[in-house]
Design a protein around this motif. Structure first.
Motif, PDB file in Angstrom:
ATOM      1  N   VAL A   1      90.410 -40.708  -8.986  1.00  0.00           N
ATOM      2  CA  VAL A   1      91.413 -39.801  -9.555  1.00  0.00           C
ATOM      3  C   VAL A   1      92.145 -39.083  -8.434  1.00  0.00           C
ATOM      4  CG1 VAL A   1      91.719 -37.729 -10.968  1.00  0.00           C
ATOM      5  CG2 VAL A   1      90.057 -39.438 -11.648  1.00  0.00           C
ATOM      6  N   VAL A   2      93.435 -38.893  -8.632  1.00  0.00           N
ATOM      7  CA  VAL A   2      94.233 -38.036  -7.759  1.00  0.00           C
ATOM      8  C   VAL A   2      94.830 -36.958  -8.651  1.00  0.00           C
ATOM      9  CG1 VAL A   2      96.247 -37.897  -6.249  1.00  0.00           C
ATOM     10  CG2 VAL A   2      94.765 -39.921  -6.171  1.00  0.00           C
ATOM     11  N   ILE A   3      94.569 -35.700  -8.288  1.00  0.00           N
ATOM     12  CA  ILE A   3      95.067 -34.569  -9.074  1.00  0.00           C
ATOM     13  C   ILE A   3      96.153 -33.854  -8.292  1.00  0.00           C
ATOM     14  CG2 ILE A   3      94.461 -32.352 -10.119  1.00  0.00           C
ATOM     15  CD1 ILE A   3      91.628 -33.457 -10.466  1.00  0.00           C
ATOM     16  N   HIS A   4      97.253 -33.564  -8.976  1.00  0.00           N
ATOM     17  CA  HIS A   4      98.357 -32.828  -8.373  1.00  0.00           C
ATOM     18  C   HIS A   4      98.988 -31.963  -9.456  1.00  0.00           C
ATOM     19  CE1 HIS A   4     101.441 -32.023  -5.431  1.00  0.00           C
ATOM     20  NE2 HIS A   4     102.375 -32.350  -6.296  1.00  0.00           N
ATOM     21  N   HIS A   5      98.959 -30.656  -9.273  1.00  0.00           N
ATOM     22  CA  HIS A   5      99.558 -29.704 -10.222  1.00  0.00           C
ATOM     23  C   HIS A   5      99.080 -29.933 -11.651  1.00  0.00           C
ATOM     24  CE1 HIS A   5     102.131 -28.029  -7.188  1.00  0.00           C
ATOM     25  NE2 HIS A   5     102.667 -29.202  -6.921  1.00  0.00           N
ATOM     26  N   GLU A   6      97.760 -29.906 -11.861  1.00  0.00           N
ATOM     27  CA  GLU A   6      97.161 -30.034 -13.193  1.00  0.00           C
ATOM     28  C   GLU A   6      97.500 -31.358 -13.882  1.00  0.00           C
ATOM     29  OE1 GLU A   6      94.849 -27.845 -14.051  1.00  0.00           O
ATOM     30  OE2 GLU A   6      95.316 -26.872 -12.165  1.00  0.00           O
ATOM     31  N   THR A   7      97.825 -32.365 -13.091  1.00  0.00           N
ATOM     32  CA  THR A   7      98.085 -33.707 -13.600  1.00  0.00           C
ATOM     33  C   THR A   7      97.137 -34.661 -12.895  1.00  0.00           C
ATOM     34  OG1 THR A   7     100.409 -33.196 -14.013  1.00  0.00           O
ATOM     35  CG2 THR A   7      99.838 -35.512 -13.818  1.00  0.00           C
ATOM     36  N   ALA A   8      96.446 -35.488 -13.672  1.00  0.00           N
ATOM     37  CA  ALA A   8      95.484 -36.437 -13.107  1.00  0.00           C
ATOM     38  C   ALA A   8      96.015 -37.857 -13.254  1.00  0.00           C
ATOM     39  CB  ALA A   8      94.149 -36.298 -13.808  1.00  0.00           C
ATOM     40  N   ARG A   9      96.056 -38.564 -12.157  1.00  0.00           N
ATOM     41  CA  ARG A   9      96.378 -39.991 -12.176  1.00  0.00           C
ATOM     42  C   ARG A   9      95.069 -40.722 -11.936  1.00  0.00           C
ATOM     43  NH1 ARG A   9     101.587 -40.322 -12.793  1.00  0.00           N
ATOM     44  NH2 ARG A   9     102.949 -38.736 -11.950  1.00  0.00           N
ATOM     45  N   VAL A  10      94.742 -41.617 -12.869  1.00  0.00           N
ATOM     46  CA  VAL A  10      93.421 -42.222 -12.909  1.00  0.00           C
ATOM     47  C   VAL A  10      93.517 -43.727 -12.668  1.00  0.00           C
ATOM     48  CG1 VAL A  10      91.387 -42.596 -14.367  1.00  0.00           C
ATOM     49  CG2 VAL A  10      92.694 -40.464 -14.581  1.00  0.00           C
ATOM     50  N   ARG A  11      92.547 -44.240 -11.916  1.00  0.00           N
ATOM     51  CA  ARG A  11      92.379 -45.681 -11.742  1.00  0.00           C
ATOM     52  C   ARG A  11      90.943 -46.003 -12.142  1.00  0.00           C
ATOM     53  NH1 ARG A  11      94.909 -49.879  -8.970  1.00  0.00           N
ATOM     54  NH2 ARG A  11      96.495 -48.417  -8.301  1.00  0.00           N
ATOM     55  N   VAL A  12      90.787 -46.876 -13.145  1.00  0.00           N
ATOM     56  CA  VAL A  12      89.478 -47.259 -13.652  1.00  0.00           C
ATOM     57  C   VAL A  12      89.212 -48.709 -13.259  1.00  0.00           C
ATOM     58  CG1 VAL A  12      88.061 -47.566 -15.719  1.00  0.00           C
ATOM     59  CG2 VAL A  12      89.696 -45.695 -15.619  1.00  0.00           C
ATOM     60  N   HIS A  13      88.031 -48.943 -12.695  1.00  0.00           N
ATOM     61  CA  HIS A  13      87.603 -50.287 -12.308  1.00  0.00           C
ATOM     62  C   HIS A  13      86.495 -50.704 -13.261  1.00  0.00           C
ATOM     63  CE1 HIS A  13      89.670 -49.833  -8.391  1.00  0.00           C
ATOM     64  NE2 HIS A  13      89.368 -48.555  -8.597  1.00  0.00           N
ATOM     65  N   LEU A  14      86.636 -51.902 -13.851  1.00  0.00           N
ATOM     66  CA  LEU A  14      85.639 -52.323 -14.828  1.00  0.00           C
ATOM     67  C   LEU A  14      85.485 -53.833 -14.858  1.00  0.00           C
ATOM     68  CD1 LEU A  14      87.562 -53.328 -17.410  1.00  0.00           C
ATOM     69  CD2 LEU A  14      87.705 -50.880 -17.747  1.00  0.00           C
TER      70      LEU A  14
ATOM     71  N   ARG B   1      89.741 -24.571 -10.341  1.00  0.00           N
ATOM     72  CA  ARG B   1      90.083 -25.879  -9.789  1.00  0.00           C
ATOM     73  C   ARG B   1      88.938 -26.817 -10.075  1.00  0.00           C
ATOM     74  NH1 ARG B   1      89.550 -29.584  -6.135  1.00  0.00           N
ATOM     75  NH2 ARG B   1      91.323 -30.642  -5.223  1.00  0.00           N
ATOM     76  N   ILE B   2      89.229 -27.927 -10.720  1.00  0.00           N
ATOM     77  CA  ILE B   2      88.210 -28.929 -11.029  1.00  0.00           C
ATOM     78  C   ILE B   2      88.361 -30.049 -10.008  1.00  0.00           C
ATOM     79  CG2 ILE B   2      87.372 -30.550 -12.758  1.00  0.00           C
ATOM     80  CD1 ILE B   2      88.540 -28.585 -14.862  1.00  0.00           C
ATOM     81  N   ALA B   3      87.277 -30.372  -9.335  1.00  0.00           N
ATOM     82  CA  ALA B   3      87.302 -31.371  -8.268  1.00  0.00           C
ATOM     83  C   ALA B   3      87.656 -32.752  -8.812  1.00  0.00           C
ATOM     84  CB  ALA B   3      85.940 -31.428  -7.576  1.00  0.00           C
ATOM     85  N   ASP B   4      88.327 -33.527  -7.966  1.00  0.00           N
ATOM     86  CA  ASP B   4      88.717 -34.887  -8.327  1.00  0.00           C
ATOM     87  C   ASP B   4      87.505 -35.704  -8.772  1.00  0.00           C
ATOM     88  OD1 ASP B   4      91.012 -33.845  -7.185  1.00  0.00           O
ATOM     89  OD2 ASP B   4      91.392 -35.570  -5.899  1.00  0.00           O
ATOM     90  N   ARG B   5      86.385 -35.552  -8.073  1.00  0.00           N
ATOM     91  CA  ARG B   5      85.198 -36.366  -8.396  1.00  0.00           C
ATOM     92  C   ARG B   5      84.646 -36.029  -9.778  1.00  0.00           C
ATOM     93  NH1 ARG B   5      82.674 -32.679  -4.506  1.00  0.00           N
ATOM     94  NH2 ARG B   5      81.115 -31.524  -5.665  1.00  0.00           N
ATOM     95  N   VAL B   6      84.817 -34.791 -10.227  1.00  0.00           N
ATOM     96  CA  VAL B   6      84.365 -34.416 -11.569  1.00  0.00           C
ATOM     97  C   VAL B   6      85.239 -35.106 -12.613  1.00  0.00           C
ATOM     98  CG1 VAL B   6      84.122 -32.489 -13.190  1.00  0.00           C
ATOM     99  CG2 VAL B   6      83.401 -32.228 -10.810  1.00  0.00           C
TER     100      VAL B   6
END
Length: 123
Positions: free
Chosen positions: A60-73, A28-33
């Motif tokens: 990042v929100v991870i659910h079932h080996e799927t990552a949904r990402v929000r990038v702020h820039l 399991r890879i942590a969301d923060r990583v």
């Protein structure tokens, strides 16, 4: 090679079953990583940032080996904002997929601030 060595676990003489490395547990890879990887990918995609810009960060929100990402820039302006955001999306999907083997079906790019482009050295 015997059939006992090819199975996930096998009995050893006088001892407990030996479990093959692939059957020992889960990863399991942590969301923060994943968020740090996504932020770094955004930095790579943007290249040079405006002098006073805050570096990109991601959630990042991870659910079932799927990552949904929000990038702020933050971006310089004038520039092709849509093209730069699309480049960030593509690079985040590619890098997260390659480094942590997760699907990334969604990358939301949130432009928090625009910085006036430096006129020196511009054509």
């Amino acid at each position: 090679m015997t059939s006992a060595m090819t199975s996930a676990s096998s009995e050893t003489p006088g001892g407990p079953a030996v479990v093959a490395p692939g059957g020992r547990g889960a990863l399991r890879i942590a969301d923060r990583v994943v968020a740090k990887i996504a932020a770094q990918a955004a930095r790579e995609a943007l290249g040079a940032l405006p002098k006073d810009a805050v570096p990109p960060h991601a959630t990042v929100v991870i659910h079932h080996e799927t990552a949904r990402v929000r990038v702020h820039l933050e971006l310089d302006y004038p520039s092709d904002i849509g093209a730069r955001c699309a480049a960030v999306r593509r690079h985040v999907v590619e890098r997260v997929g390659a480094l942590v083997d997760m699907e990334v079906p969604e990358v939301v790019v949130h432009v928090e601030r625009l910085h006036p482009a430096q006129t020196q050295g511009r054509a």
